[in-house]
Enzyme design. Structure first.
Site, PDB file in Angstrom:
ATOM      1  N   GLN A  22      20.021  65.431  73.612  1.00  0.00           N
ATOM      2  CA  GLN A  22      20.327  65.871  72.244  1.00  0.00           C
ATOM      3  C   GLN A  22      20.007  64.758  71.246  1.00  0.00           C
ATOM      4  OE1 GLN A  22      24.505  66.840  72.842  1.00  0.00           O
ATOM      5  NE2 GLN A  22      24.045  69.009  72.589  1.00  0.00           N
ATOM      6  N   ARG A  61      16.369  64.475  70.699  1.00  0.00           N
ATOM      7  CA  ARG A  61      15.853  65.561  69.854  1.00  0.00           C
ATOM      8  C   ARG A  61      16.155  65.275  68.377  1.00  0.00           C
ATOM      9  NH1 ARG A  61      18.686  71.093  70.944  1.00  0.00           N
ATOM     10  NH2 ARG A  61      20.268  69.870  69.895  1.00  0.00           N
ATOM     11  N   ARG A 110      28.403  69.030  62.106  1.00  0.00           N
ATOM     12  CA  ARG A 110      28.341  69.941  63.256  1.00  0.00           C
ATOM     13  C   ARG A 110      28.891  69.326  64.529  1.00  0.00           C
ATOM     14  NH1 ARG A 110      23.183  70.198  61.867  1.00  0.00           N
ATOM     15  NH2 ARG A 110      22.490  69.209  63.794  1.00  0.00           N
ATOM     16  N   TYR A 166      23.857  54.052  54.861  1.00  0.00           N
ATOM     17  CA  TYR A 166      24.429  52.971  54.043  1.00  0.00           C
ATOM     18  C   TYR A 166      23.348  52.526  53.066  1.00  0.00           C
ATOM     19  CZ  TYR A 166      27.358  48.721  53.542  1.00  0.00           C
ATOM     20  OH  TYR A 166      28.145  47.710  53.074  1.00  0.00           O
ATOM     21  N   ARG A 225      31.538  51.447  39.740  1.00  0.00           N
ATOM     22  CA  ARG A 225      30.432  50.506  39.973  1.00  0.00           C
ATOM     23  C   ARG A 225      29.878  50.778  41.365  1.00  0.00           C
ATOM     24  NH1 ARG A 225      29.243  47.793  43.830  1.00  0.00           N
ATOM     25  NH2 ARG A 225      30.580  45.984  43.966  1.00  0.00           N
ATOM     26  N   LYS A 277      30.954  53.921  54.206  1.00  0.00           N
ATOM     27  CA  LYS A 277      31.683  52.747  54.726  1.00  0.00           C
ATOM     28  C   LYS A 277      32.480  53.133  55.966  1.00  0.00           C
ATOM     29  CE  LYS A 277      30.873  49.466  51.550  1.00  0.00           C
ATOM     30  NZ  LYS A 277      30.517  48.060  51.736  1.00  0.00           N
ATOM     31  N   GLU A 311      36.844  49.825  47.094  1.00  0.00           N
ATOM     32  CA  GLU A 311      35.386  49.711  47.153  1.00  0.00           C
ATOM     33  C   GLU A 311      34.766  50.135  45.826  1.00  0.00           C
ATOM     34  OE1 GLU A 311      34.002  48.704  50.318  1.00  0.00           O
ATOM     35  OE2 GLU A 311      32.363  48.319  48.938  1.00  0.00           O
ATOM     36  N   ASP A 312      33.906  49.318  45.324  1.00  0.00           N
ATOM     37  CA  ASP A 312      33.071  49.663  44.166  1.00  0.00           C
ATOM     38  C   ASP A 312      33.857  50.102  42.932  1.00  0.00           C
ATOM     39  OD1 ASP A 312      31.161  48.924  45.950  1.00  0.00           O
ATOM     40  OD2 ASP A 312      29.934  50.716  45.773  1.00  0.00           O
ATOM     41  N   ASN A 336      34.215  46.045  37.180  1.00  0.00           N
ATOM     42  CA  ASN A 336      34.584  44.651  36.971  1.00  0.00           C
ATOM     43  C   ASN A 336      35.995  44.493  36.386  1.00  0.00           C
ATOM     44  OD1 ASN A 336      34.255  41.958  36.780  1.00  0.00           O
ATOM     45  ND2 ASN A 336      32.389  42.032  35.531  1.00  0.00           N
ATOM     46  N   ASP A 344      36.850  45.015  49.307  1.00  0.00           N
ATOM     47  CA  ASP A 344      35.691  44.659  50.118  1.00  0.00           C
ATOM     48  C   ASP A 344      34.632  43.920  49.306  1.00  0.00           C
ATOM     49  OD1 ASP A 344      33.958  44.755  52.354  1.00  0.00           O
ATOM     50  OD2 ASP A 344      32.953  46.484  51.489  1.00  0.00           O
ATOM     51  N   ASP A 345      34.432  44.338  48.065  1.00  0.00           N
ATOM     52  CA  ASP A 345      33.376  43.712  47.249  1.00  0.00           C
ATOM     53  C   ASP A 345      33.714  42.262  46.926  1.00  0.00           C
ATOM     54  OD1 ASP A 345      31.670  46.083  46.899  1.00  0.00           O
ATOM     55  OD2 ASP A 345      33.506  46.863  45.996  1.00  0.00           O
ATOM     56  N   ALA A 358      28.755  36.961  37.731  1.00  0.00           N
ATOM     57  CA  ALA A 358      30.090  36.360  37.856  1.00  0.00           C
ATOM     58  C   ALA A 358      31.124  37.485  37.901  1.00  0.00           C
ATOM     59  CB  ALA A 358      30.349  35.420  36.683  1.00  0.00           C
ATOM     60  N   ALA A 389      31.966  40.370  43.110  1.00  0.00           N
ATOM     61  CA  ALA A 389      31.302  39.834  44.295  1.00  0.00           C
ATOM     62  C   ALA A 389      31.069  38.323  44.157  1.00  0.00           C
ATOM     63  CB  ALA A 389      29.983  40.565  44.528  1.00  0.00           C
ATOM     64  N   ASN A 404      22.620  45.284  45.465  1.00  0.00           N
ATOM     65  CA  ASN A 404      22.231  46.539  46.117  1.00  0.00           C
ATOM     66  C   ASN A 404      22.059  47.633  45.076  1.00  0.00           C
ATOM     67  OD1 ASN A 404      22.519  45.510  48.768  1.00  0.00           O
ATOM     68  ND2 ASN A 404      24.723  45.740  48.637  1.00  0.00           N
ATOM     69  N   ASN A 419      25.372  41.285  54.057  1.00  0.00           N
ATOM     70  CA  ASN A 419      26.115  42.452  53.589  1.00  0.00           C
ATOM     71  C   ASN A 419      27.504  42.447  54.207  1.00  0.00           C
ATOM     72  OD1 ASN A 419      27.045  45.334  53.498  1.00  0.00           O
ATOM     73  ND2 ASN A 419      25.125  45.495  52.375  1.00  0.00           N
TER      74      ASN A 419
HETATM   75  N1  LIG Z   1      25.502  42.245  49.660  1.00  0.00           N
HETATM   76  C1  LIG Z   1      26.743  42.664  49.618  1.00  0.00           C
HETATM   77  O1  LIG Z   1      27.449  42.732  50.622  1.00  0.00           O
HETATM   78  C2  LIG Z   1      27.326  43.061  48.312  1.00  0.00           C
HETATM   79  C3  LIG Z   1      26.536  43.227  47.224  1.00  0.00           C
HETATM   80  N2  LIG Z   1      27.097  43.587  46.043  1.00  0.00           N
HETATM   81  C4  LIG Z   1      26.190  43.826  44.940  1.00  0.00           C
HETATM   82  O2  LIG Z   1      26.343  42.828  43.952  1.00  0.00           O
HETATM   83  C5  LIG Z   1      26.120  43.390  42.684  1.00  0.00           C
HETATM   84  C6  LIG Z   1      27.290  43.032  41.771  1.00  0.00           C
HETATM   85  O3  LIG Z   1      28.482  43.541  42.280  1.00  0.00           O
HETATM   86  P1  LIG Z   1      29.883  43.173  41.575  1.00  0.00           P
HETATM   87  O4  LIG Z   1      30.009  41.724  41.397  1.00  0.00           O
HETATM   88  O5  LIG Z   1      30.939  43.866  42.299  1.00  0.00           O
HETATM   89  O6  LIG Z   1      29.647  43.869  40.170  1.00  0.00           O
HETATM   90  P2  LIG Z   1      30.260  43.458  38.775  1.00  0.00           P
HETATM   91  O7  LIG Z   1      29.937  44.539  37.838  1.00  0.00           O
HETATM   92  O8  LIG Z   1      31.684  43.066  38.958  1.00  0.00           O
HETATM   93  O9  LIG Z   1      29.468  42.132  38.371  1.00  0.00           O
HETATM   94  C7  LIG Z   1      28.141  42.091  37.933  1.00  0.00           C
HETATM   95  C8  LIG Z   1      27.946  40.722  37.333  1.00  0.00           C
HETATM   96  O10 LIG Z   1      26.582  40.556  36.981  1.00  0.00           O
HETATM   97  C9  LIG Z   1      26.553  40.034  35.654  1.00  0.00           C
HETATM   98  N3  LIG Z   1      25.313  40.378  34.999  1.00  0.00           N
HETATM   99  C10 LIG Z   1      24.854  41.568  34.585  1.00  0.00           C
HETATM  100  N4  LIG Z   1      23.671  41.451  33.974  1.00  0.00           N
HETATM  101  C11 LIG Z   1      23.382  40.130  33.989  1.00  0.00           C
HETATM  102  C12 LIG Z   1      22.313  39.348  33.487  1.00  0.00           C
HETATM  103  N5  LIG Z   1      21.286  39.925  32.843  1.00  0.00           N
HETATM  104  N6  LIG Z   1      22.323  38.024  33.686  1.00  0.00           N
HETATM  105  C13 LIG Z   1      23.347  37.442  34.326  1.00  0.00           C
HETATM  106  N7  LIG Z   1      24.398  38.114  34.826  1.00  0.00           N
HETATM  107  C14 LIG Z   1      24.407  39.449  34.650  1.00  0.00           C
HETATM  108  C15 LIG Z   1      27.738  40.656  34.964  1.00  0.00           C
HETATM  109  O11 LIG Z   1      28.053  39.920  33.803  1.00  0.00           O
HETATM  110  P3  LIG Z   1      29.331  40.290  32.873  1.00  0.00           P
HETATM  111  O12 LIG Z   1      30.511  39.895  33.694  1.00  0.00           O
HETATM  112  O13 LIG Z   1      29.159  39.449  31.697  1.00  0.00           O
HETATM  113  O14 LIG Z   1      29.229  41.759  32.655  1.00  0.00           O
HETATM  114  C16 LIG Z   1      28.770  40.517  36.071  1.00  0.00           C
HETATM  115  O15 LIG Z   1      29.312  39.236  36.078  1.00  0.00           O
HETATM  116  C17 LIG Z   1      25.930  44.891  42.916  1.00  0.00           C
HETATM  117  O16 LIG Z   1      24.553  45.176  42.932  1.00  0.00           O
HETATM  118  C18 LIG Z   1      26.487  45.132  44.266  1.00  0.00           C
HETATM  119  O17 LIG Z   1      25.841  46.192  44.936  1.00  0.00           O
HETATM  120  C19 LIG Z   1      28.434  43.744  45.886  1.00  0.00           C
HETATM  121  C20 LIG Z   1      29.258  43.606  46.938  1.00  0.00           C
HETATM  122  C21 LIG Z   1      28.759  43.305  48.261  1.00  0.00           C
HETATM  123  C1  LIG Z   2      27.701  46.286  49.944  1.00  0.00           C
HETATM  124  C2  LIG Z   2      28.624  46.668  48.911  1.00  0.00           C
HETATM  125  O1  LIG Z   2      29.810  46.783  49.161  1.00  0.00           O
HETATM  126  C3  LIG Z   2      28.144  46.872  47.580  1.00  0.00           C
HETATM  127  O2  LIG Z   2      26.973  46.675  47.305  1.00  0.00           O
HETATM  128  O3  LIG Z   2      28.963  47.254  46.740  1.00  0.00           O
HETATM  129 MG   LIG Z   3      30.834  47.801  47.616  1.00  0.00          MG
END
Ligand SMILES: NC(=O)C1=CN([C@@H]2O[C@H](COP(=O)(O)OP(=O)(O)OC[C@H]3O[C@@H](n4cnc5c(N)ncnc54)[C@H](OP(=O)(O)O)[C@@H]3O)[C@@H](O)[C@H]2O)C=CC1
Ligand SMILES: CC(=O)C(=O)O
Ligand SMILES: [Mg+2]
Length: 623
Positions: free
Chosen positions: A93, A96, A120, A141, A196, A214, A286-287, A290, A309-310, A343, A346, A450, A494
């Site tokens: 299966q 297939r 299913r 994912y 987000r 997840k 998750e997600d 900010n 998780d983030d 900043a 993550a 991502n 990741n």
């Molecule tokens: N690889 C992995 O396991 C993971 C990856 N990620 C990925 O990381 C990314 C961010 O996630 P997360 O931190 O939770 O999201 P947030 O929204 O919390 O943070 C995004 C950050 O990026 C900053 N930013 C946006 N545009 C710019 C720019 N032009 N120049 C500089 N900084 C910028 C933002 O600034 P400001 O604060 O001023 O808005 C903020 O600090 C996502 O794509 C997510 O998928 C997240 C978790 C796990």
């Molecule tokens: C991997 C993950 O948790 C994210 O990109 O948000």
């Molecule tokens: Mg996430």
């Protein structure tokens, strides 16, 4: 087909190889060891003969085996004649399914096919996923899950989780919703409010795909039982106008609720979950956007069994990658300077965990923070901006001129590592990568955003521009890259390396709170799982995806040891042999015999009475 499937009597060794990821649970079974048998009997998951029969049984994905039901099962369970007369093994299966999947025109079509399979025949879904994790993880994912979320309304077929909306804002209403979920044995919830979703922004109720994905990894990568897992979408509206205009949108058509009403909903949700599923029910955030991610973590981490998780999972996996890099650069993390683009949750989580690691290497907190430079949308975090910075960011503020120019920051700081979690596609330009190479013989560059479309640079760019010197990782997978005849295998930085194992440990040992230091322990486990061959031959600084299941067990053991030591593990009596305890309970992707459901020792090489085909490992599953 004939060339790929060979009916024959194969040795148990061959079978073990073809199913190595799937049967981690059975690796240490020794029916001659009375201690193991006694523990197995004590810890085995409950098994009952299914009450369902006939068509109802075939329509129950948790029990359905399709044409793999034996003649005895078909007769005893009232399904004789409801299936074609032929029999198929689970392997056939699975073969297939994979053949059909590989013929699909694109990844979204593959996602839809797998989604249908999960609806299913759950066991076959996990069998296929576990046996082809490298090929299928990018489907269930990141990156495909991101596309599936964006198109969720259009591809929607069956609900796979619960929806709690702002209109259900009381403990009793939410409790009612949780009680509608068919499993009473929920031990882990993944929840998002959809604000987000990966780097794709506010996807509102379409974000449900993330908790679903997840939790599929909870099962596939840590062996959690599927009926322990519950995906939840909290719908407080969306600020994404495109979705509000989308005729297929599946959520509430209103702007996001914020402030006290939002907080009350979250409080009620947490209380209702605990009331319904017990205080040890793990809740993974998750997600979230900010403005809520850290705030909710701070609010709940001491009151509930939860983590973000983030923030924490990502911190752990990135520190793991950085620790693996130290084996190549021969410099401790505390000797490196790090620049973060982004900043948010993550990046800040990673920065804080780097500080903890540097402290463990002898620096003071202040000295560690001095080595970390962060940039957000307004540019470098400097002392000039102090009045508008959160307390979390103030400690990273530098006495430097304000700038939004990353190249300038790299030139000024001269970092050993450049880490992107910014969602800014292509932010690591050729000039920036070249500058990193001019500063370092082995520059560390992580493009963590991502899905793939948001990565700060591609693997190909990083390896080509650095002429192979870079130590690269990305949040979503990239293909291998060959430069001057040498093969480079980019690792996937990741949080999937971390959250399944932490969750497994927390659930099995009934942990009351998830202590942040667990994530540093997990980071060290992941780092030490990276082989020398991986580092030296392929510059790959993360383990292979097919090793995650074993890594999850190692992490769960660390969780157990740490939590019994600090008093947060509440499972008593404390299992003497924690590894055995874990292995006896993890999900097995082999079909069970539904009528001979005795407590017999699981057959080592059950052939279901039929010739068993050998499935060739996917070519992508090589080293
Ligand atoms: N690889 C992995 O396991 C993971 C990856 N990620 C990925 O990381 C990314 C961010 O996630 P997360 O931190 O939770 O999201 P947030 O929204 O919390 O943070 C995004 C950050 O990026 C900053 N930013 C946006 N545009 C710019 C720019 N032009 N120049 C500089 N900084 C910028 C933002 O600034 P400001 O604060 O001023 O808005 C903020 O600090 C996502 O794509 C997510 O998928 C997240 C978790 C796990
Ligand atoms: C991997 C993950 O948790 C994210 O990109 O948000
Ligand atoms: Mg996430």
């Amino acid at each position: 087909m004939a060339s790929l499937i060979r009916p024959l009597n194969i040795s148990s060794q061959t079978r073990a190889l073809s199913r190595s990821t799937a049967v981690a649970s059975q690796q240490i079974h020794d029916p001659d060891d009375p201690k193991q048998v006694a523990l197995y009997k004590l810890y085995r998951p409950e098994r009952v003969t299914p009450a369902k029969r006939g068509v109802e049984l075939l329509k129950t994905p948790r029990l359905n085996k399709g044409m793999a039901f034996s003649i005895y099962e078909r007769q005893y369970l009232g399904i004789h004649g409801l299936l074609p007369p032929a029999f198929m093994t689970e392997e056939q299966q699975a073969y297939r399914i994979m053949t059909k999947l590989r013929q699909q025109p694109d990844n979204l079509a593959k996602y839809i096919q797998l989604d249908g399979l999960q609806d299913r025949n759950e066991k076959l879904f996990y069998r296929v996923l576990c046996d082809n994790i490298k090929e299928l993880m990018p489907i269930v994912y990141t990156p495909t899950v991101g596309l599936a979320c964006q198109k969720f309304g259009f591809i929607y077929r069956n609900p796979k989780g619960l929806y709690v909306t702002i209109n259900d804002n009381s403990i009793s209403k939410i409790y009612q919703i949780l009680s509608n979920w068919p499993s009473t044995d929920v031990k882990a919830i993944v929840v998002t409010d959809g604000e987000r979703i990966l780097g794709l922004g506010d996807l509102g109720a379409y974000g449900i795909g993330i908790p679903v994905g997840k939790l599929a990894l909870y099962v596939a990568l840590a062996g959690m039982q599927p009926d322990w897992c519950l995906p939840v979408l909290i719908d407080v509206g969306t600020d994404n106008q495109e979705l509000l205009n989308d005729p297929f949108y599946t959520g509430l058509r209103r702007k996001r609720v914020r402030g006290a009403e939002y907080d009350a909903l979250l409080d009620n949700f947490m209380k209702a979950c605990t009331k319904r599923f017990g205080q040890n029910c793990l809740i993974q955030f998750e997600d979230f956007g900010n403005q809520n991610a850290y705030r909710l973590l701070d609010r709940y981490e001491k009151k509930y069994c939860m983590f973000n998780d983030d923030i924490q999972g990502t911190a752990s996996v990135v520190v793991a990658g950085l620790l693996a890099c130290t084996r190549v650069t021969k410099k401790k993390l505390s000797q490196e300077k790090l620049v973060f683009l982004g900043a948010g949750g993550a990046a800040t989580g990673v920065a804080e965990m780097c500080v903890r690691q540097m402290q463990s290497e002898g620096l003071s907190e202040e000295e560690a923070c001095q080595r970390i430079y962060m940039m957000d949308i307004d540019g470098l975090i400097t002392k000039n901006r102090a009045a508008h910075l959160s307390d979390r960011h103030k400690k990273f503020a530098k006495e430097l001129p304000d700038t939004k120019n990353l190249l300038e920051v790299v030139k000024t700081v001269q970092p050993g590592a450049l880490i992107g979690a910014s969602t800014v596609t292509g932010a690591f330009s050729e000039e920036i990568i070249k500058e990193m190479c001019a500063i370092n013989p082995r520059p560390i560059i992580f493009a963590l955003s991502n899905p793939t479309s948001k990565a700060e640079c591609t693997a190909e760019q990083a390896y080509t521009i650095s002429n192979g010197s870079v130590l690269f990782a990305s949040g979503s997978p990239f293909d291998n890259v060959t430069i001057n005849g040498k093969l480079y295998k980019p690792g996937q930085g990741n949080n999937a390396f971390v959250f399944p194992g932490v969750a497994l440990g927390a659930v099995l040992f009934k942990v009351s709170h998830i202590d942040n230091s667990l994530f540093l322990l997990a980071a060290r486990k992941v780092a030490e799982s990276v082989s020398e061959k991986s580092l030296n031959e392929y510059s790959r600084i993360y383990p292979r995806l097919k090793d995650i299941r074993e890594i999850s067990i190692k992490i769960a053991i660390e969780v157990a040891k740490h939590c019994y030591a600090n008093g947060t593990a509440t499972l008593y009596p404390e299992p003497e042999d924690k590894e055995l305890f874990i292995r006896h309970q993890v999900y097995d992707v082999e079909y069970e015999d539904l009528i001979n459901r005795t407590y017999a020792w699981p057959a080592k090489d059950s052939m279901h009475g039929f010739p068993v085909p050998v499935i060739r490992r996917s070519s992508m599953d090589e080293e």
